[in-house]
Design a protein around this motif. Structure first.
Motif, short mmCIF file in Angstrom:
data_model
loop_
_atom_site.label_atom_id
_atom_site.label_comp_id
_atom_site.label_asym_id
_atom_site.label_seq_id
_atom_site.Cartn_x
_atom_site.Cartn_y
_atom_site.Cartn_z
N CYS A 111 0.82 -1.21 0.00
CA CYS A 111 0.00 0.00 0.00
C CYS A 111 0.86 1.27 0.00
O CYS A 111 1.75 1.43 0.84
N SER A 112 0.57 2.17 -0.95
CA SER A 112 1.27 3.46 -1.04
C SER A 112 0.34 4.63 -0.74
O SER A 112 0.72 5.79 -0.93
N LEU A 113 -0.88 4.34 -0.30
CA LEU A 113 -1.87 5.40 -0.11
C LEU A 113 -1.41 6.44 0.90
O LEU A 113 -0.90 6.10 1.98
N THR A 114 -1.64 7.70 0.57
CA THR A 114 -1.45 8.79 1.53
C THR A 114 -2.78 9.42 1.91
O THR A 114 -2.91 9.98 3.00
N SER A 115 -3.80 9.31 1.03
CA SER A 115 -5.14 9.81 1.33
C SER A 115 -6.17 8.74 1.00
O SER A 115 -6.18 8.21 -0.11
N LEU A 116 -7.03 8.44 1.98
CA LEU A 116 -8.10 7.45 1.81
C LEU A 116 -9.39 8.08 2.32
O LEU A 116 -9.59 8.25 3.52
N LYS A 117 -10.28 8.43 1.38
CA LYS A 117 -11.49 9.18 1.72
C LYS A 117 -12.72 8.40 1.26
O LYS A 117 -13.01 8.32 0.07
N LEU A 118 -13.44 7.83 2.23
CA LEU A 118 -14.64 7.03 1.95
C LEU A 118 -15.87 7.61 2.64
O LEU A 118 -16.87 6.92 2.80
N SER A 119 -15.82 8.84 3.05
CA SER A 119 -16.88 9.44 3.86
C SER A 119 -18.19 9.60 3.09
O SER A 119 -18.22 9.58 1.85
N GLU A 120 -19.28 9.73 3.86
CA GLU A 120 -20.62 10.02 3.33
C GLU A 120 -21.08 8.98 2.31
O GLU A 120 -21.48 9.29 1.20
N ASN A 121 -21.00 7.72 2.72
CA ASN A 121 -21.57 6.61 1.98
C ASN A 121 -22.40 5.78 2.95
O ASN A 121 -22.84 6.29 3.98
N SER A 122 -22.61 4.51 2.64
CA SER A 122 -23.37 3.63 3.53
C SER A 122 -22.60 2.34 3.81
O SER A 122 -23.18 1.26 3.88
N PHE A 123 -21.31 2.46 3.95
CA PHE A 123 -20.48 1.28 4.22
C PHE A 123 -20.81 0.71 5.60
O PHE A 123 -21.11 1.44 6.54
N THR A 124 -20.73 -0.62 5.70
CA THR A 124 -21.03 -1.31 6.96
C THR A 124 -19.87 -2.21 7.33
O THR A 124 -18.88 -2.32 6.61
N GLY A 125 -20.05 -2.89 8.48
CA GLY A 125 -19.02 -3.82 8.92
C GLY A 125 -17.86 -3.12 9.59
O GLY A 125 -17.88 -1.89 9.82
N PRO A 126 -16.80 -3.85 9.91
CA PRO A 126 -15.66 -3.25 10.60
C PRO A 126 -14.80 -2.42 9.65
O PRO A 126 -14.86 -2.59 8.43
N LEU A 127 -14.01 -1.54 10.22
CA LEU A 127 -13.01 -0.85 9.43
C LEU A 127 -11.99 -1.87 8.92
O LEU A 127 -11.68 -2.84 9.61
N PRO A 128 -11.48 -1.69 7.70
CA PRO A 128 -10.61 -2.72 7.13
C PRO A 128 -9.31 -2.89 7.92
O PRO A 128 -8.57 -1.92 8.13
N GLU A 129 -9.03 -4.12 8.37
CA GLU A 129 -7.79 -4.41 9.09
C GLU A 129 -6.57 -4.11 8.22
O GLU A 129 -5.49 -3.80 8.73
N THR A 130 -6.76 -4.21 6.91
CA THR A 130 -5.63 -3.99 5.99
C THR A 130 -5.19 -2.54 5.95
O THR A 130 -4.20 -2.22 5.29
N MET A 131 -5.92 -1.65 6.65
CA MET A 131 -5.43 -0.27 6.78
C MET A 131 -4.04 -0.24 7.40
O MET A 131 -3.25 0.67 7.13
N SER A 132 -3.75 -1.24 8.22
CA SER A 132 -2.46 -1.26 8.91
C SER A 132 -1.29 -1.42 7.94
O SER A 132 -0.14 -1.18 8.30
N ARG A 133 -1.60 -1.82 6.69
CA ARG A 133 -0.55 -1.92 5.68
C ARG A 133 -0.16 -0.54 5.13
O ARG A 133 0.91 -0.39 4.55
N CYS A 134 -1.07 0.40 5.27
CA CYS A 134 -0.89 1.71 4.62
C CYS A 134 -0.20 2.67 5.58
O CYS A 134 -0.80 3.63 6.07
N ARG A 135 1.06 2.44 5.81
CA ARG A 135 1.80 3.18 6.85
C ARG A 135 2.18 4.59 6.42
O ARG A 135 2.76 5.33 7.20
N HIS A 136 1.88 4.95 5.16
CA HIS A 136 2.18 6.30 4.69
C HIS A 136 0.95 7.20 4.68
O HIS A 136 1.01 8.33 4.18
N LEU A 137 -0.16 6.70 5.23
CA LEU A 137 -1.40 7.50 5.24
C LEU A 137 -1.20 8.83 5.95
O LEU A 137 -0.61 8.90 7.03
N GLN A 138 -1.70 9.87 5.32
CA GLN A 138 -1.71 11.20 5.92
C GLN A 138 -3.14 11.62 6.28
O GLN A 138 -3.35 12.27 7.29
N ILE A 139 -4.09 11.22 5.44
CA ILE A 139 -5.49 11.60 5.66
C ILE A 139 -6.36 10.35 5.56
O ILE A 139 -6.33 9.64 4.55
#
Length: 445
Positions: A111-139
């Protein structure tokens, strides 16, 4: 490179001129081999702020060189394609402001993501555990969905500046690793179901204690449009990370006291801890946060006085300490003279502007109050003693009556036994029984 840049700009303009259309038709036309999803060298795709409908096509996974994908603020439906995990070059992903649903699929293994924006939708379930791979996230902006469960560990994400998870159904205590995010400048966990105490080591959040960002060069800024909610009003920020610092933990089930280390967030602009179950006193050290513009502590169980030190906050434009158990004189001067009654209503016994003046207490009245207090305490103790004595005497009386009745009953039973014995030698047993039970009546001849 020039060709790629030209195509990128074309696609940006294309998004503005095409108007309402199907996202599937635009991105992967089956009638046109030159559909966008066939542009394998494409690096930038900006189709946000349109009226695109339909689903995000699976063919998006073919854009292996894509670095920026912005499909926000459309009318897209369906789920996020599983193939998104193949876009290992992706740096920026914005799907906010659509009608997407379902769970978030696994993110990229590299993962090379620096910005991950999923706001204002209808997503359900837990937050993705794989976020922990994206260690360069800024937002990271997941607000206004239906996510549940706890926050996966983002410990030591040393580039993370914005963590916005408000208006979900997340629960559990605020994780202790949150204070390892030493570049964090916006933390919004409001309107969830978090419980427990606020972490006490807030001094580790050094991103709230500085205006400059050492990760950004001279004259550089990192800008993102972020929405926050304060007092029911939405504020849209063209987010300049060097200037905006926000801590919002409102509308949860947090308990305990406001940590005194709150003063270490010296460049905080907005502090919202309202609608929890916080208790104790307002820390006077909040007065050291000289940049504070908005302070909301309403609907808690705070007590004591409003600290005089808060009157030193020269930039404070919004204050709400209503619906607590505060008492005493409201600080005066500077910004406090501009706040009306709604900022202080529904407390225990606040006085001073904008309410009536506080009553002056003379030494004589103070002595009288102390004397009255002594006698009231003494009277309270005497009342308790009298109650205990009354209960003891009453109990003893009841026991005495029970024992007395027991003696009488035994006597009656004894008399019955003797009368029955006499009746066995008499001709009329019924008459003998009555005589022996009541009184002796001489028989007539």
């Amino acid at each position: 490179m020039e060709g790629i840049a030209v195509i990128s700009m074309f696609l940006f303009l294309f998004a503005w001129t095409i108007g309402a259309s199907s996202a599937e038709a635009v991105l992967s036309s089956t009638r046109n081999s030159q559909g966008i999803c066939s542009l394998s060298n494409l690096r930038y795709l900006f189709l946000d702020n349109n009226n695109f409908t339909g689903k995000i096509p699976e063919g998006i996974a073919n854009l292996r060189n894509l670095e920026y994908l912005s499909l926000g603020n459309n009318k897209l439906t369906g789920t996020i394609p599983q193939g998104i995990k193949n876009l290992n070059s992706l740096v920026y992903l914005s799907l906010e402001g659509n009608n997407l649903h379902g769970t978030v699929p696994p993110l990229m293994s590299n993962c090379s993501l620096t910005s991950l924006k999923l706001s204002e939708n209808s997503f359900t379930g837990p937050l993705p555990e794989t976020m922990s791979r994206c260690r360069h996230l800024q937002i990271t902006d997941f607000r206004k969905n239906n996510f549940t469960g706890t926050i996966p560990s983002l410990a030591n994400f040393h580039d993370l500046r914005v963590l916005s998870l408000s208006y979900n159904k997340l629960s559990g205590p605020i994780p202790s690793w949150i204070t390892t995010l030493n570049t964090l400048q916006m933390l919004d966990l409001s309107n969830n179901q978090f419980y427990g105490e606020i972490p006490s080591d807030l001094e580790k959040l050094i991103g709230f204690g500085r205006l400059g960002d050492p990760h950004l060069g001279a004259g550089q800024t990192l800008q993102e449009e972020i929405t926050i909610v304060m007092k029911g009003n939405e504020y849209h920020l063209n987010y300049v990370l060097q200037a905006n610092t926000i801590l919002d933990l409102s509308n949860n089930n947090l308990t305990g006291k406001i940590p005194p280390t709150i003063y270490s967030l010296t460049h905080l602009r907005l502090l919202n801890l309202s609608r929890n179950r916080l208790e104790g006193r307002i820390p006077p050290s909040i007065g050291q946060i000289s940049t504070l513009e908005q302070l909301d502590l309403c609907h808690n169980e705070l007590e004591g006085k409003i600290p005089e030190e808060l009157s030193q906050l020269g930039f404070l434009s919004v204050l709400d300490v209503s619906s607590n158990k505060l008492c005493g004189a409201i600080p005066s001067g500077t910004q406090f003279d501009t706040f009306n009654k709604t900022s202080f209503q529904k407390n225990q016994c606040l006085c001073g502007r904008p309410y009536d003046k506080c009553k002056q207490r003379s030494p004589t009245s103070s002595a009288m109050e102390e004397k009255e207090s002594f006698w009231s305490v003494l009277d309270e103790h005497i009342s308790v003693i009298a109650l205990a004595l009354g209960f003891t005497m009453g109990f003893a009386g009841v026991m005495y009556l029970i024992m007395g009745w027991n003696i009488i009953w035994r006597s009656v039973v004894g008399l019955k036994a003797r009368s029955l014995s006499m009746a066995s030698h008499s001709g009329n047993g019924s008459w003998s029984f009555k005589v022996s039970l009541f009184k002796s009546i001489p028989s007539s001849t």
